[in-house]
Motif scaffolding. Structure first.
Motif, PDB file in Angstrom:
ATOM      1  N   LEU A   1       0.837  -1.197   0.000  1.00 30.81           N
ATOM      2  CA  LEU A   1       0.000   0.000   0.000  1.00 30.81           C
ATOM      3  C   LEU A   1       0.878   1.255   0.000  1.00 30.81           C
TER       4      LEU A   1
ATOM      5  N   LYS B   1      -9.004   6.731  -3.789  1.00 29.88           N
ATOM      6  CA  LYS B   1     -10.091   5.768  -4.045  1.00 29.88           C
ATOM      7  C   LYS B   1      -9.906   5.102  -5.402  1.00 29.88           C
TER       8      LYS B   1
ATOM      9  N   VAL C   1      -6.838   2.650  -5.398  1.00 26.43           N
ATOM     10  CA  VAL C   1      -7.146   1.386  -4.727  1.00 26.43           C
ATOM     11  C   VAL C   1      -8.106   0.563  -5.578  1.00 26.43           C
TER      12      VAL C   1
ATOM     13  N   SER D   1      -7.577  -3.352  -6.836  1.00 23.39           N
ATOM     14  CA  SER D   1      -8.351  -4.052  -5.803  1.00 23.39           C
ATOM     15  C   SER D   1      -7.902  -5.501  -5.614  1.00 23.39           C
TER      16      SER D   1
ATOM     17  N   GLY E   1      -9.476  -5.125  -2.297  1.00 25.09           N
ATOM     18  CA  GLY E   1      -9.040  -3.871  -1.697  1.00 25.09           C
ATOM     19  C   GLY E   1     -10.027  -2.758  -2.006  1.00 25.09           C
TER      20      GLY E   1
ATOM     21  N   ILE F   1     -11.391   1.436  -0.501  1.00 26.37           N
ATOM     22  CA  ILE F   1     -11.520   2.507   0.492  1.00 26.37           C
ATOM     23  C   ILE F   1     -12.973   2.467   0.914  1.00 26.37           C
ATOM     24  N   SER F   2     -13.235   1.963   2.102  1.00 23.63           N
ATOM     25  CA  SER F   2     -14.617   1.730   2.534  1.00 23.63           C
ATOM     26  C   SER F   2     -15.282   2.955   3.138  1.00 23.63           C
TER      27      SER F   2
ATOM     28  N   THR G   1     -10.387   4.852   5.210  1.00 18.14           N
ATOM     29  CA  THR G   1     -10.268   3.483   5.708  1.00 18.14           C
ATOM     30  C   THR G   1     -10.074   2.532   4.529  1.00 18.14           C
ATOM     31  N   PHE G   2      -8.909   1.869   4.529  1.00 19.98           N
ATOM     32  CA  PHE G   2      -8.572   0.884   3.512  1.00 19.98           C
ATOM     33  C   PHE G   2      -8.835  -0.502   4.087  1.00 19.98           C
ATOM     34  N   ASN G   3      -9.590  -1.325   3.358  1.00 20.70           N
ATOM     35  CA  ASN G   3      -9.827  -2.718   3.747  1.00 20.70           C
ATOM     36  C   ASN G   3      -9.409  -3.626   2.613  1.00 20.70           C
ATOM     37  N   CYS G   4      -8.872  -4.792   2.969  1.00 26.18           N
ATOM     38  CA  CYS G   4      -8.559  -5.800   1.963  1.00 26.18           C
ATOM     39  C   CYS G   4      -8.595  -7.178   2.611  1.00 26.18           C
TER      40      CYS G   4
END
Length: 147
Positions: free
Chosen positions: A17, A96, A99, A103, A116, A118-119, A140-143
Protein backbone atom coordinates in the motif's frame (compact mmCIF):
# COMPACT_ATOMS: atom_id res chain seq x y z
CA UNK A 1 11.88 -24.85 17.81
CA UNK A 2 10.44 -21.48 16.91
CA UNK A 3 7.43 -21.32 14.61
CA UNK A 4 8.43 -19.78 11.27
CA UNK A 5 6.17 -16.96 10.13
CA UNK A 6 5.88 -13.99 7.81
CA UNK A 7 4.34 -10.72 8.94
CA UNK A 8 1.39 -10.83 6.54
CA UNK A 9 0.18 -7.40 7.60
CA UNK A 10 3.54 -5.85 6.72
CA UNK A 11 4.47 -7.95 3.66
CA UNK A 12 1.03 -8.17 2.02
CA UNK A 13 -0.69 -4.97 3.09
CA UNK A 14 1.37 -2.12 4.57
CA UNK A 15 4.45 -2.29 2.32
CA UNK A 16 2.51 -2.71 -0.97
CA UNK A 17 0.00 0.00 0.00
CA UNK A 18 2.84 2.38 0.83
CA UNK A 19 4.52 1.58 -2.51
CA UNK A 20 1.29 2.31 -4.41
CA UNK A 21 0.83 5.64 -2.61
CA UNK A 22 4.45 6.70 -3.15
CA UNK A 23 4.27 5.83 -6.85
CA UNK A 24 1.04 7.79 -7.33
CA UNK A 25 1.92 10.77 -5.12
CA UNK A 26 5.61 11.32 -5.77
CA UNK A 27 7.10 13.61 -3.16
CA UNK A 28 4.35 13.15 -0.57
CA UNK A 29 5.84 11.31 2.42
CA UNK A 30 4.14 8.25 3.92
CA UNK A 31 4.85 7.56 7.59
CA UNK A 32 4.03 4.89 10.17
CA UNK A 33 4.18 7.03 13.30
CA UNK A 34 1.91 5.64 16.04
CA UNK A 35 1.54 9.17 17.43
CA UNK A 36 1.23 12.38 15.43
CA UNK A 37 4.46 14.14 14.47
CA UNK A 38 4.68 17.26 12.33
CA UNK A 39 6.09 16.08 9.04
CA UNK A 40 5.70 19.07 6.73
CA UNK A 41 2.90 20.60 4.67
CA UNK A 42 1.40 17.40 3.28
CA UNK A 43 1.87 13.82 4.41
CA UNK A 44 0.06 10.54 5.01
CA UNK A 45 0.18 8.27 8.06
CA UNK A 46 -0.63 4.56 7.76
CA UNK A 47 -2.20 3.25 10.96
CA UNK A 48 -3.20 -0.44 11.02
CA UNK A 49 -6.21 -1.00 13.23
CA UNK A 50 -7.86 -4.33 12.42
CA UNK A 51 -6.97 -7.90 11.53
CA UNK A 52 -10.05 -10.12 11.47
CA UNK A 53 -10.47 -13.76 10.58
CA UNK A 54 -13.11 -14.09 7.85
CA UNK A 55 -12.84 -17.81 6.97
CA UNK A 56 -10.83 -20.62 8.59
CA UNK A 57 -10.26 -23.88 6.76
CA UNK A 58 -8.00 -26.80 7.58
CA UNK A 59 -5.39 -25.49 5.13
CA UNK A 60 -5.63 -21.71 5.09
CA UNK A 61 -7.29 -18.55 6.36
CA UNK A 62 -8.95 -15.58 4.74
CA UNK A 63 -8.21 -12.50 6.84
CA UNK A 64 -9.55 -8.95 6.52
CA UNK A 65 -7.11 -6.13 7.29
CA UNK A 66 -7.98 -2.50 7.90
CA UNK A 67 -5.57 0.42 7.64
CA UNK A 68 -6.36 4.03 8.44
CA UNK A 69 -4.80 6.41 5.92
CA UNK A 70 -4.71 9.71 7.77
CA UNK A 71 -3.99 12.46 5.27
CA UNK A 72 -2.63 15.78 6.57
CA UNK A 73 -2.54 19.07 4.70
CA UNK A 74 -1.23 22.20 6.42
CA UNK A 75 -3.56 25.13 5.87
CA UNK A 76 -2.33 28.59 6.63
CA UNK A 77 -4.21 31.84 6.44
CA UNK A 78 -7.76 32.28 5.36
CA UNK A 79 -9.81 29.22 4.42
CA UNK A 80 -10.65 29.04 0.73
CA UNK A 81 -12.96 26.35 -0.62
CA UNK A 82 -11.09 25.82 -3.89
CA UNK A 83 -7.62 25.90 -2.33
CA UNK A 84 -8.36 23.91 0.79
CA UNK A 85 -11.33 21.59 0.85
CA UNK A 86 -11.45 20.74 -2.86
CA UNK A 87 -7.78 19.72 -2.87
CA UNK A 88 -8.35 17.34 0.03
CA UNK A 89 -11.35 15.85 -1.78
CA UNK A 90 -9.35 15.52 -5.01
CA UNK A 91 -6.52 13.67 -3.25
CA UNK A 92 -9.06 11.40 -1.52
CA UNK A 93 -10.74 10.65 -4.85
CA UNK A 94 -7.37 9.82 -6.43
CA UNK A 95 -6.65 7.37 -3.60
CA UNK A 96 -10.09 5.77 -4.04
CA UNK A 97 -9.42 5.33 -7.77
CA UNK A 98 -5.87 4.04 -7.14
CA UNK A 99 -7.15 1.39 -4.73
CA UNK A 100 -10.05 0.49 -7.01
CA UNK A 101 -7.64 0.03 -9.93
CA UNK A 102 -5.57 -2.30 -7.72
CA UNK A 103 -8.35 -4.05 -5.80
CA UNK A 104 -6.85 -7.48 -6.58
CA UNK A 105 -3.21 -6.59 -6.18
CA UNK A 106 -0.49 -8.81 -7.68
CA UNK A 107 2.58 -6.75 -8.56
CA UNK A 108 4.96 -8.80 -10.72
CA UNK A 109 2.48 -11.69 -10.42
CA UNK A 110 3.09 -11.91 -6.64
CA UNK A 111 -0.17 -12.11 -4.67
CA UNK A 112 -0.60 -9.37 -2.06
CA UNK A 113 -4.34 -8.84 -1.47
CA UNK A 114 -7.79 -9.06 -2.99
CA UNK A 115 -10.99 -7.04 -2.56
CA UNK A 116 -9.04 -3.87 -1.70
CA UNK A 117 -11.33 -0.89 -1.17
CA UNK A 118 -11.52 2.51 0.49
CA UNK A 119 -14.62 1.73 2.53
CA UNK A 120 -15.07 5.15 4.13
CA UNK A 121 -13.73 8.69 4.26
CA UNK A 122 -14.16 11.07 7.19
CA UNK A 123 -13.46 14.70 6.27
CA UNK A 124 -14.00 15.91 9.82
CA UNK A 125 -12.19 13.49 12.18
CA UNK A 126 -11.44 14.22 15.81
CA UNK A 127 -8.04 15.86 16.10
CA UNK A 128 -5.48 15.95 18.88
CA UNK A 129 -4.23 19.39 19.94
CA UNK A 130 -1.02 18.87 17.95
CA UNK A 131 -2.99 18.21 14.74
CA UNK A 132 -4.90 21.50 14.85
CA UNK A 133 -3.84 23.67 11.93
CA UNK A 134 -3.87 20.73 9.53
CA UNK A 135 -6.76 19.82 7.34
CA UNK A 136 -7.22 16.09 7.93
CA UNK A 137 -9.09 13.31 6.17
CA UNK A 138 -9.31 9.72 7.39
CA UNK A 139 -9.59 7.07 4.68
CA UNK A 140 -10.27 3.48 5.71
CA UNK A 141 -8.57 0.88 3.51
CA UNK A 142 -9.83 -2.72 3.75
CA UNK A 143 -8.56 -5.80 1.96
CA UNK A 144 -8.64 -9.57 2.23
CA UNK A 145 -5.53 -11.73 2.27
CA UNK A 146 -5.54 -15.49 1.79
CA UNK A 147 -2.82 -17.03 3.93
Amino acid sequence: MATPFTSVLKANVINPLEALLKAEFKGIPVHHDPEFRRRGNFFIRLIPFADELEVQTTEDQLRNYAILLRMYRLTKGRFNKSNNFEQLINFSDRIKRLVNNNSNYKPSSTYKWNDGVISSINYDPNLDDEEVGYQVADLTFNCNVLI
